[in-house]
Scaffold this active site. Structure first.
Site, PDB file in Angstrom:
ATOM      1  N   ASN A 154      14.888  -6.317   8.341  1.00 42.51           N
ATOM      2  CA  ASN A 154      13.664  -5.910   7.643  1.00 42.51           C
ATOM      3  C   ASN A 154      13.510  -6.518   6.253  1.00 42.51           C
ATOM      4  OD1 ASN A 154      15.797  -4.324   6.766  1.00 42.51           O
ATOM      5  ND2 ASN A 154      14.598  -2.453   6.592  1.00 42.51           N
ATOM      6  N   TYR A 155      14.613  -6.799   5.581  1.00 42.79           N
ATOM      7  CA  TYR A 155      14.575  -7.515   4.303  1.00 42.79           C
ATOM      8  C   TYR A 155      15.598  -8.640   4.393  1.00 42.79           C
ATOM      9  CZ  TYR A 155      11.599  -3.872   2.440  1.00 42.79           C
ATOM     10  OH  TYR A 155      10.547  -3.018   2.221  1.00 42.79           O
ATOM     11  N   LYS A 184      26.436 -13.441   7.712  1.00 38.46           N
ATOM     12  CA  LYS A 184      25.892 -13.304   9.068  1.00 38.46           C
ATOM     13  C   LYS A 184      24.550 -12.575   8.976  1.00 38.46           C
ATOM     14  CE  LYS A 184      25.454 -12.606  13.578  1.00 38.46           C
ATOM     15  NZ  LYS A 184      24.159 -11.869  13.554  1.00 38.46           N
ATOM     16  N   GLU A 205      25.239   0.219   4.113  1.00 40.96           N
ATOM     17  CA  GLU A 205      23.916   0.809   3.948  1.00 40.96           C
ATOM     18  C   GLU A 205      23.328   0.982   5.339  1.00 40.96           C
ATOM     19  OE1 GLU A 205      19.453  -0.357   2.374  1.00 40.96           O
ATOM     20  OE2 GLU A 205      21.156  -1.567   1.729  1.00 40.96           O
ATOM     21  N   CYS A 222      14.727   1.748   5.684  1.00 36.60           N
ATOM     22  CA  CYS A 222      15.644   2.893   5.655  1.00 36.60           C
ATOM     23  C   CYS A 222      15.160   3.942   4.666  1.00 36.60           C
ATOM     24  CB  CYS A 222      17.064   2.456   5.344  1.00 36.60           C
ATOM     25  SG  CYS A 222      17.261   1.625   3.753  1.00 36.60           S
ATOM     26  N   GLU A 267      15.559   8.857  13.520  1.00 34.19           N
ATOM     27  CA  GLU A 267      14.897   7.860  12.671  1.00 34.19           C
ATOM     28  C   GLU A 267      14.063   6.936  13.551  1.00 34.19           C
ATOM     29  OE1 GLU A 267      16.102   4.740   9.138  1.00 34.19           O
ATOM     30  OE2 GLU A 267      17.495   5.012  10.796  1.00 34.19           O
ATOM     31  N   ARG A 280      14.090   1.682  -2.893  1.00 32.55           N
ATOM     32  CA  ARG A 280      15.370   1.068  -3.240  1.00 32.55           C
ATOM     33  C   ARG A 280      15.462   0.751  -4.726  1.00 32.55           C
ATOM     34  NH1 ARG A 280      19.247  -1.504  -0.199  1.00 32.55           N
ATOM     35  NH2 ARG A 280      20.589  -2.906  -1.366  1.00 32.55           N
TER      36      ARG A 280
END
Length: 471
Positions: A151-152, A174, A247, A281, A374, A434
Site C-alpha cells: 500500500n505504501y 524485499k 508493523e 493499517c 480488518e 502515521r
C-alpha cells in the site's frame, strides 16, 4: 510492459525467470520483475555481509553524501516513480506523487537526525567508581532485511532502508509482490548514484518459494517488516534470535463522545476510513457512538461518503480498485455477513470486479465479523453503544492495538478516555495517521512490535557499544 531487474552487488540480475505483476485497475499485466532462486537470495545476503564493515567505517557525513546522490535521483525521477506506483497498486497519480515527495522529505530529515545521534557519556561517580568515564556510541547492527507492503511501496520501503544505510548497516530489500515494480525501479537509481557495491540489494520472487529462505538467512541481524499479521507472526517464530520491528494490522476505532462539531468529526472519519480505498493499517475501521449522536452523525457520514469520487487511478478519483479480486471477495464477505445478521447498509454495497464503492454500515453488532476483522477496504461499520464503559471495552477487546481516535470538545474527558484505550497511539479530534514522520509510530498486541519513526528507526537500526576509560 515494464521490466525491472533485481539488484545484487550492484549487478542487475537476469536469470531468465520472471514474476508478472498485475495492474489492479485493468487486471492486465503491468510488468514483470526477476524471480530469484534460493542461490540468488543467499548471494544477496553474503555480499551484504561482506560489504558491511567497510561501509560502516565510512564517516557519517560521507555516507550521507553518497546516499544523497540516490535521493537526488529519486527527486529527478519522481513523476515516473509515481506513474509506476499508480499502475502497480491503483493509487491515484496525485497520491502516488505525494508519497514520493513525502519520502524525499523523510530522507532529508533522516540525514539531519542522524547527525544528532551523539554518544552518551557517563561517569561512575554515582556508584562510587571514581576515575571511570563511559562513552556509549550507537553502532550499526549489521545486515538489515527490509520488507515493505503493497500500500505504501515506496515510502515504507525507504523509511526502513535509508536509516539502515545512514547508520552503517547494509540492506537486503524485499518488496511486496504488488510493489515489486516500484521496488526494482530503484535498482537503476542505485547503480546510477554510484552506491558502493553490496550495501543495498533488492530481491524479488514468488513468496511461496523464497519467503522462508529470505527471512531465515543466518546473516540477518535485524528484520524490519510491514505487512500482514500472518506473515508477521511467522517471522516472529522464525527469527527468535533476530532483532525485529514489525508493523502489522489494525482495527482502529473512532470514539465519538459529543455532537458539538459533527461536521469536523465526519470529515476526519471519512478521510480516515476511505483514503486509498481503506487499504491502510491506520484507517478508521469502526465508529463507536451512542444512539442519540449516531442519529445525527450517520446522515452526515452518508452525504460525505456519497460525494466521494469512484473510478480509475488515472482519473485521480478518491476511491480506486482494491489490490485484487481476492481482497474484494474478502471485503464483500464481511459486508454480506453484516447484512445477513441484521445490519443496515446506509450506502454503497456496489462492486465491479475489484472496484468497490465506499460502503457505510449502521447498526453493526459485536457478533458480526466486520466489527472485529480488518477489511483493508472501503467499508466503515458504525457500532451503536450507549454505555461509555462498553465503548472502551469494545475498543480494547480487539486483537489489534495500533491507533484510535477520540472525538470530544471536552479536552479533559478526551485525554482521560485516550488513557483508557490500549493502542500505540490515540488521536484526539483527528483521524488515525502515521505522521508526522518525526513522531514515534508503534502498535501493540497483533499490531506490531518495536517502534518506527525517523529517530526511532535510527535507534532500532543500531545498538550501543560502550568504551570504558579508566584514568
Amino acid at each position: 510492459m515494464r521490466q525491472y531487474n533485481a539488484l545484487i552487488n550492484n549487478e542487475l540480475i537476469d536469470n531468465g525467470q520472471w514474476l508478472e505483476i498485475m495492474n489492479p485497475a485493468t487486471l492486465a499485466v503491468a510488468g514483470k520483475v526477476s524471480a530469484l532462486s534460493a542461490e540468488d537470495i543467499n548471494k544477496a545476503f553474503a555480499v551484504a555481509r561482506s560489504s558491511q564493515q567497510q561501509w560502516e567505517e565510512v564517516s557519517l557525513l560521507d555516507r550521507i553524501a553518497v546516499i544523497k546522490k540516490f535521493r537526488d535521483l529519486i527527486d529527478k525521477n519522481k513523476e515516473e516513480i509515481a506513474q509506476v506506483m499508480s499502475e502497480e497498486i491503483a493509487k491515484n497519480l496525485k497520491e502516488s506523487l505525494a508519497e514520493v515527495v513525502r519520502t524525499i522529505e523523510i530522507i532529508d530529515y533522516t540525514f539531519e537526525e542522524a547527525k544528532r545521534m551523539e554518544p552518551l557519556a557517563l561517569t561512575g561517580e554515582g556508584m562510587g567508581a571514581k576515575n571511570k568515564l563511559g562513552v556509549f556510541s550507537r553502532v550499526a547492527k549489521g545486515v538489515v532485511l527490509a520488507i515493505s507492503p503493497f500500500n505504501y511501496p515506496f515510502n515504507l520501503a525507504l523509511a526502513k532502508i535509508i536509516p539502515a544505510l545512514v547508520m552503517g548497516n547494509t540492506v537486503v530489500f524485499k518488496p511486496a509482490t504488488a510493489g515489486s515494480l516500484v521496488g526494482t525501479y530503484m535498482s537503476k537509481l542505485v547503480i546510477e548514484a554510484g552506491l558502493p557495491k553490496g550495501i543495498f540489494n533488492i530481491v524479488t520472487g514468488r513468496g511461496r518459494e523464497i519467503g522462508d529462505i529470505i527471512t531465515s538467512n543466518p546473516e540477518i541481524d535485524m528484520i524490519s517488516f510491514t505487512g500482514s499479521v500472518g506473515i508477521g507472526n511467522q517471522i516472529r517464530k522464525m527469527g527468535s534470535t533476530t532483532d525485529l520491528v514489525l508493523e502489522l494490522g489494525g482495527k482502529d476505532p473512532a470514539i465519538v463522545l459529543d455532537d458539538l462539531n459533527l461536521e469536523k468529526y465526519a470529515d476526519e472519519i471519512i478521510n480516515g476510513a476511505y483514503g486509498y480505498s481503506g487499504q491502510r493499517c491506520t484507517a478508521v475501521k469502526r465508529v463507536l457512538v451512542n444512539n442519540e449522536i449516531a442519529d445525527k452523525l450517520v446522515p452526515i457520514l452518508k452525504s460525505k461518503v456519497e460525494a466521494l469520487s469512484v473510478g480509475m487511478p488515472s482519473e485521480n478519483t478518491f476511491i480506486t480498485p482494491v489490490i485484487d479480486e481476492k481482497s474484494a471477495d474478502f471485503i464483500q464477505g464481511l459486508i454480506d455477513d453484516a447484512k445477513e445478521k441484521g445490519a443496515t447498509i446506509v450506502t454503497g454495497d456496489k462492486r465491479e470486479k475489484n472496484l468497490m464503492w465506499p460502503t457505510l454500515i449502521d447498526n453493526v453488532t459485536v457478533d458480526m465479523k466486520v466489527a472485529w476483522e480488518e477489511p483493508f477496504g472501503p467499508v466503515l461499520p458504525v457500532i451503536r453503544i450507549d454505555s461509555y464503559d462498553e465503548m472502551i471495552k469494545i475498543a480494547n477487546e480487539s486483537q489489534f492495538g495500533l491507533q484510535a481516535s477520540v472525538f470530544c470538545q471536552d479536552i479533559s474527558k478526551a485525554i482521560l478516555t485516550a488513557k483508557k484505550i490500549k493502542t500505540g497511539t490515540v488521536n484526539i479530534n483527528s483521524r488515525p495517521q502515521r505522521g508526522p514522520d518525526s513522531f514515534p509510530f508503534l502498535g501493540i498486541k497483533d499490531s506490531g512490535e518495536g517502534v518506527q519513526g525517523i529517530r526511532e528507526s535510527l535507534l532500532s537500526m543500531t545498538r550501543y557499544q560502550g568504551m570504558i576509560i579508566n584514568y
